[in-house]
Design a protein around this motif. Structure first.
Motif, PDB file in Angstrom:
ATOM      1  N   SER A 105      32.641  23.692  48.903  1.00 19.39           N
ATOM      2  CA  SER A 105      33.829  23.322  48.128  1.00 19.39           C
ATOM      3  C   SER A 105      33.699  23.622  46.633  1.00 19.39           C
ATOM      4  O   SER A 105      34.623  24.065  45.993  1.00 19.39           O
ATOM      5  CB  SER A 105      34.112  21.827  48.302  1.00 19.39           C
ATOM      6  OG  SER A 105      33.039  21.064  47.770  1.00 19.39           O
ATOM      7  N   ASP A 106      32.513  23.355  46.072  1.00 23.20           N
ATOM      8  CA  ASP A 106      32.299  23.329  44.620  1.00 23.20           C
ATOM      9  C   ASP A 106      32.865  22.061  43.996  1.00 23.20           C
ATOM     10  O   ASP A 106      33.215  22.047  42.810  1.00 23.20           O
ATOM     11  CB  ASP A 106      32.855  24.562  43.907  1.00 23.20           C
ATOM     12  CG  ASP A 106      31.891  25.079  42.834  1.00 23.20           C
ATOM     13  OD1 ASP A 106      30.910  24.377  42.531  1.00 23.20           O
ATOM     14  OD2 ASP A 106      32.121  26.171  42.295  1.00 23.20           O
ATOM     15  N   LEU A 107      32.950  20.991  44.789  1.00 19.98           N
ATOM     16  CA  LEU A 107      33.303  19.681  44.230  1.00 19.98           C
ATOM     17  C   LEU A 107      32.527  19.435  42.936  1.00 19.98           C
ATOM     18  O   LEU A 107      31.351  19.770  42.897  1.00 19.98           O
ATOM     19  CB  LEU A 107      32.917  18.617  45.279  1.00 19.98           C
ATOM     20  CG  LEU A 107      33.005  17.162  44.851  1.00 19.98           C
ATOM     21  CD1 LEU A 107      34.222  16.560  45.496  1.00 19.98           C
ATOM     22  CD2 LEU A 107      31.760  16.388  45.163  1.00 19.98           C
ATOM     23  N   ALA A 126      27.201  32.548  46.564  1.00 16.35           N
ATOM     24  CA  ALA A 126      28.253  31.552  46.353  1.00 16.35           C
ATOM     25  C   ALA A 126      29.605  32.208  46.075  1.00 16.35           C
ATOM     26  O   ALA A 126      29.670  33.328  45.567  1.00 16.35           O
ATOM     27  CB  ALA A 126      27.877  30.647  45.180  1.00 16.35           C
ATOM     28  N   HIS A 127      30.661  31.492  46.431  1.00 11.41           N
ATOM     29  CA  HIS A 127      32.030  31.806  45.972  1.00 11.41           C
ATOM     30  C   HIS A 127      32.691  33.003  46.666  1.00 11.41           C
ATOM     31  O   HIS A 127      32.951  34.026  46.029  1.00 11.41           O
ATOM     32  CB  HIS A 127      32.071  32.047  44.454  1.00 11.41           C
ATOM     33  CG  HIS A 127      31.381  31.009  43.636  1.00 11.41           C
ATOM     34  ND1 HIS A 127      30.706  31.322  42.479  1.00 11.41           N
ATOM     35  CD2 HIS A 127      31.237  29.676  43.798  1.00 11.41           C
ATOM     36  CE1 HIS A 127      30.183  30.226  41.959  1.00 11.41           C
ATOM     37  NE2 HIS A 127      30.496  29.204  42.746  1.00 11.41           N
ATOM     38  N   LEU A 128      32.985  32.859  47.932  1.00 11.10           N
ATOM     39  CA  LEU A 128      33.709  33.909  48.669  1.00 11.10           C
ATOM     40  C   LEU A 128      34.913  34.425  47.886  1.00 11.10           C
ATOM     41  O   LEU A 128      35.173  35.633  47.823  1.00 11.10           O
ATOM     42  CB  LEU A 128      34.180  33.357  50.029  1.00 11.10           C
ATOM     43  CG  LEU A 128      35.134  34.232  50.835  1.00 11.10           C
ATOM     44  CD1 LEU A 128      34.465  35.523  51.273  1.00 11.10           C
ATOM     45  CD2 LEU A 128      35.676  33.474  52.051  1.00 11.10           C
ATOM     46  N   ILE A 156      17.057  25.846  46.992  1.00 16.32           N
ATOM     47  CA  ILE A 156      17.044  26.141  45.552  1.00 16.32           C
ATOM     48  C   ILE A 156      18.442  26.582  45.141  1.00 16.32           C
ATOM     49  O   ILE A 156      19.099  27.344  45.841  1.00 16.32           O
ATOM     50  CB  ILE A 156      16.042  27.291  45.250  1.00 16.32           C
ATOM     51  CG1 ILE A 156      14.622  26.852  45.605  1.00 16.32           C
ATOM     52  CG2 ILE A 156      16.144  27.731  43.790  1.00 16.32           C
ATOM     53  CD1 ILE A 156      13.615  28.004  45.569  1.00 16.32           C
ATOM     54  N   LYS A 157      18.875  26.114  43.963  1.00 15.29           N
ATOM     55  CA  LYS A 157      20.154  26.567  43.397  1.00 15.29           C
ATOM     56  C   LYS A 157      19.866  27.351  42.129  1.00 15.29           C
ATOM     57  O   LYS A 157      19.198  26.847  41.223  1.00 15.29           O
ATOM     58  CB  LYS A 157      21.049  25.354  43.071  1.00 15.29           C
ATOM     59  CG  LYS A 157      22.284  25.714  42.228  1.00 15.29           C
ATOM     60  CD  LYS A 157      23.248  26.537  43.042  1.00 15.29           C
ATOM     61  CE  LYS A 157      24.477  27.115  42.416  1.00 15.29           C
ATOM     62  NZ  LYS A 157      24.997  26.924  41.168  1.00 15.29           N
ATOM     63  N   LEU A 158      20.383  28.559  42.064  1.00 10.73           N
ATOM     64  CA  LEU A 158      20.227  29.363  40.853  1.00 10.73           C
ATOM     65  C   LEU A 158      21.581  29.580  40.216  1.00 10.73           C
ATOM     66  O   LEU A 158      22.552  29.943  40.878  1.00 10.73           O
ATOM     67  CB  LEU A 158      19.575  30.704  41.185  1.00 10.73           C
ATOM     68  CG  LEU A 158      18.157  30.602  41.762  1.00 10.73           C
ATOM     69  CD1 LEU A 158      17.625  31.987  42.086  1.00 10.73           C
ATOM     70  CD2 LEU A 158      17.224  29.869  40.819  1.00 10.73           C
ATOM     71  N   THR A 217      28.154  21.526  46.498  1.00 14.75           N
ATOM     72  CA  THR A 217      28.819  20.451  45.735  1.00 14.75           C
ATOM     73  C   THR A 217      28.011  20.092  44.480  1.00 14.75           C
ATOM     74  O   THR A 217      26.796  20.281  44.438  1.00 14.75           O
ATOM     75  CB  THR A 217      28.980  19.148  46.564  1.00 14.75           C
ATOM     76  OG1 THR A 217      27.704  18.521  46.701  1.00 14.75           O
ATOM     77  CG2 THR A 217      29.573  19.420  47.931  1.00 14.75           C
ATOM     78  N   HIS A 218      28.711  19.580  43.521  1.00  9.68           N
ATOM     79  CA  HIS A 218      28.092  19.024  42.306  1.00  9.68           C
ATOM     80  C   HIS A 218      28.624  17.597  42.145  1.00  9.68           C
ATOM     81  O   HIS A 218      29.534  17.377  41.331  1.00  9.68           O
ATOM     82  CB  HIS A 218      28.455  19.866  41.084  1.00  9.68           C
ATOM     83  CG  HIS A 218      28.173  21.331  41.247  1.00  9.68           C
ATOM     84  ND1 HIS A 218      26.950  21.884  40.960  1.00  9.68           N
ATOM     85  CD2 HIS A 218      28.950  22.348  41.699  1.00  9.68           C
ATOM     86  CE1 HIS A 218      26.993  23.196  41.212  1.00  9.68           C
ATOM     87  NE2 HIS A 218      28.197  23.491  41.664  1.00  9.68           N
ATOM     88  N   PRO A 219      28.093  16.647  42.919  1.00 10.14           N
ATOM     89  CA  PRO A 219      28.648  15.280  42.869  1.00 10.14           C
ATOM     90  C   PRO A 219      28.570  14.674  41.463  1.00 10.14           C
ATOM     91  O   PRO A 219      29.422  13.881  41.082  1.00 10.14           O
ATOM     92  CB  PRO A 219      27.762  14.508  43.848  1.00 10.14           C
ATOM     93  CG  PRO A 219      27.152  15.545  44.728  1.00 10.14           C
ATOM     94  CD  PRO A 219      27.000  16.763  43.881  1.00 10.14           C
TER      95      PRO A 219
HETATM   96 ZN    ZN Z   1      29.025  25.512  41.951  1.00 11.70          ZN
END
Ligand code: ZN
Lengths: 255, 251
Positions: free
Chosen positions: A216-218, A167-169, A103-105, A8-10
């Motif tokens: 989700s990728d909110l 990320a991202h099926l 970690i997010k890349l 998520t990216h709130p």
């Molecule tokens: Zn994302």
């Protein structure tokens, strides 16, 4: 239905950072059964190659969410592998001390680049997973920054002691699933894109039910839609529970 | 229970999707909380003549009370008028569907103008399908871009008092079209964003939004939960999920 949202990216391009907005989001998410959200930060706020100072600012925003809701938000910190080892390690150390758990890349570079090595070594030393932005970019110019599923798979193969989340099926599709097939340290999240039928079923068939994680990728996606892709898939109830909750719970070392 | 304005029947060759007979499709939709669904055949997207598939659909739907058949018209073919007339005679036809990007004719064509005139006279509704898949990650061998907003806006301008339904618009396209056209309707199958419906309602009227699942290409429950879990008043949910379709298609 218990849910952990791994992607998520709130806060997204500044939006969602106000306390009232966060309160509202947490209330709503909890009403859907979401017990934890992994907050990945407003990762592109300063463009694809943020400086250490810019990234620290983004990570501090995530830290603010964690402080407001310590039992809801789990922070993954953004890092830019292009900085080289000392700044990467310093920011990771700072974030881990604040309670970040991964970690997010994003798109500073491709996951197959050699520059990833010190970062992955640091991830291994700190025992944190790496969530890598991935898309089907084979044969496209954007691949220089946007890792293809084969690039993220190579990263996982090179670093078997680090848990990598591709990320991202729906952005990597069937080929992405097959790239991940024989790599036990490589996970796939169900985030982003549109809910094409059959992909969750395909992932479970090829990977088993331990390595698929609900995401989700909110705010780019509507939460109900994202939950429905998994709960409406033709897989067992036990597998749904693992994808929506259990697998992430184990990957994160408990919640 | 919802009314689905965007469902299809048949084999889509570019993804491994559930294959269902019409009764199986009906049972599936009902099990997902959909009381009626407007269904079009997939086969005509890949064939020159949609008529045989349409006839099969019309015949098959007689035994499926929850399915409302929506034939596909190919306006590039010489006999679409005869076909339309035959469908109208055979059944209480609610709507017809166009796939201009698959069949390669412009919405500005004379045939489109003629079609609007006939539909207006007969009270049959028009559905314009914008896309079947997300162009960013569909099958690599299939390059069919969505119908452009400027062409939809032009169509709407030429037929100002003729409301029509678009299926498959992305959220930015809905907002762009809302700036240029007051009387279109859209389904929500391809539109996505956190708090989508409330956001769209700042620019569109509730009667412009209709529930569509894009079954079987998309997971049906992704669409139903998008609606059911949205933080909106129950009256708006019922309107989008059911009542707008009931009114628009006279169901
Ligand atoms: Zn994302």
């Amino acid at each position: 239905m218990r849910i952990i949202d791994i992607h998520t990216h709130p806060v997204f391009f500044g939006d969602g950072a106000q306390r009232e907005q966060v309160d509202k989001l947490v209330r709503y998410a909890r009403s859907l059964g979401i017990e934890r959200m992994v907050a990945l930060g407003d990762v592109l706020y300063h463009g694809p190659t943020p400086t250490p100072e810019q990234m620290a600012e983004i990570n501090d925003t995530t830290h603010q969410l964690m402080q407001w809701y310590p039992h809801f938000f789990i922070g993954f910190c953004g890092l830019n592998p292009l900085w080289g080892e000392p700044p990467v390690r310093a920011e990771l150390e700072r974030c881990v001390a604040h309670g970040f758990r991964g970690i997010k890349l994003e798109i500073s570079n491709n996951a197959r680049d050699r520059v990833m090595k010190p970062l992955m070594k640091a991830a291994e030393d700190f025992g944190v997973p790496v969530l890598q932005h991935t898309w089907d970019t084979k044969g496209k110019a954007m691949r220089q920054q946007h890792s293809d599923s084969s690039d993220t798979a190579l990263l996982a193969r090179r670093h078997p002691n680090v848990k990598v989340i591709m990320a991202h099926l729906y952005g990597i599709g069937v080929r992405g699933i097959l790239e991940a097939k024989h790599l036990p340290n490589l996970y796939i999240d169900t985030s982003s894109c549109l809910p094409v039928a059959g992909l969750v079923e395909c992932a479970i068939e090829q990977l088993g039910d331990d390595r698929l994680l609900y995401g989700s990728d909110l705010p780019i996606r509507e939460l109900g839609q994202c939950i429905g892709r998994v709960s409406g898939a033709a897989i067992s109830e036990a597998a749904k529970h693992k994808v929506l909750f259990q697998n992430a719970c184990e990957l994160l070392g408990g919640i | 229970m919802w009314i689905d304005v965007n469902a299809s029947h048949g084999h889509w060759p570019f993804d491994r999707l559930p294959r269902r007979t019409l009764p199986e499709l009906e049972a599936h939709l009902v099990s997902e909380g959909i009381e009626r669904a407007l269904v079009s055949p997939i086969e005509p997207l890949f064939l020159a003549d949609p008529d045989p598939s349409n006839r099969e659909l019309l015949a098959g739907c007689r035994a499926c009370p929850h399915l409302v058949p929506v034939p596909v018209l190919h306006l590039g073919m010489p006999d679409w008028r005869e076909n339309l007339e035959a469908y109208q005679q055979q059944t209480d036809l609610k709507a017809v569907k166009l796939y201009p990007n698959f069949h390669h004719y412009p919405l500005s064509s004379r045939a489109c103008r003629d079609l609007v005139r006939i539909l207006r006279d007969t009270g049959t509704r028009l559905i314009v399908n914008i896309r079947m898949f997300d162009e960013r990650n569909g099958y690599t061998g299939l390059k069919i871009p969505g119908v452009k907003v400027k062409h939809l806006a032009g169509f709407a301008e030429r037929h100002a008092d003729f409301p029509f339904l678009c299926t498959g618009l992305y959220r930015p396209e809905i907002l762009e079209l809302a700036d240029r056209c007051v009387d279109f309707r859209t389904d929500l199958s391809f539109a996505d964003w956190h708090d989508l419906i409330n956001q769209l309602l700042t620019r569109l009227r509730p009667e412009q939004l209709l529930f569509g699942s894009h079954t079987p290409l998309f997971v049906t429950r992704a669409a139903t939960l998008k609606l059911e879990l949205a933080p909106i008043p129950e009256a708006i949910r019922a309107q989008i999920g059911r009542e707008n379709a009931r009114t628009f298609f006279r169901l």
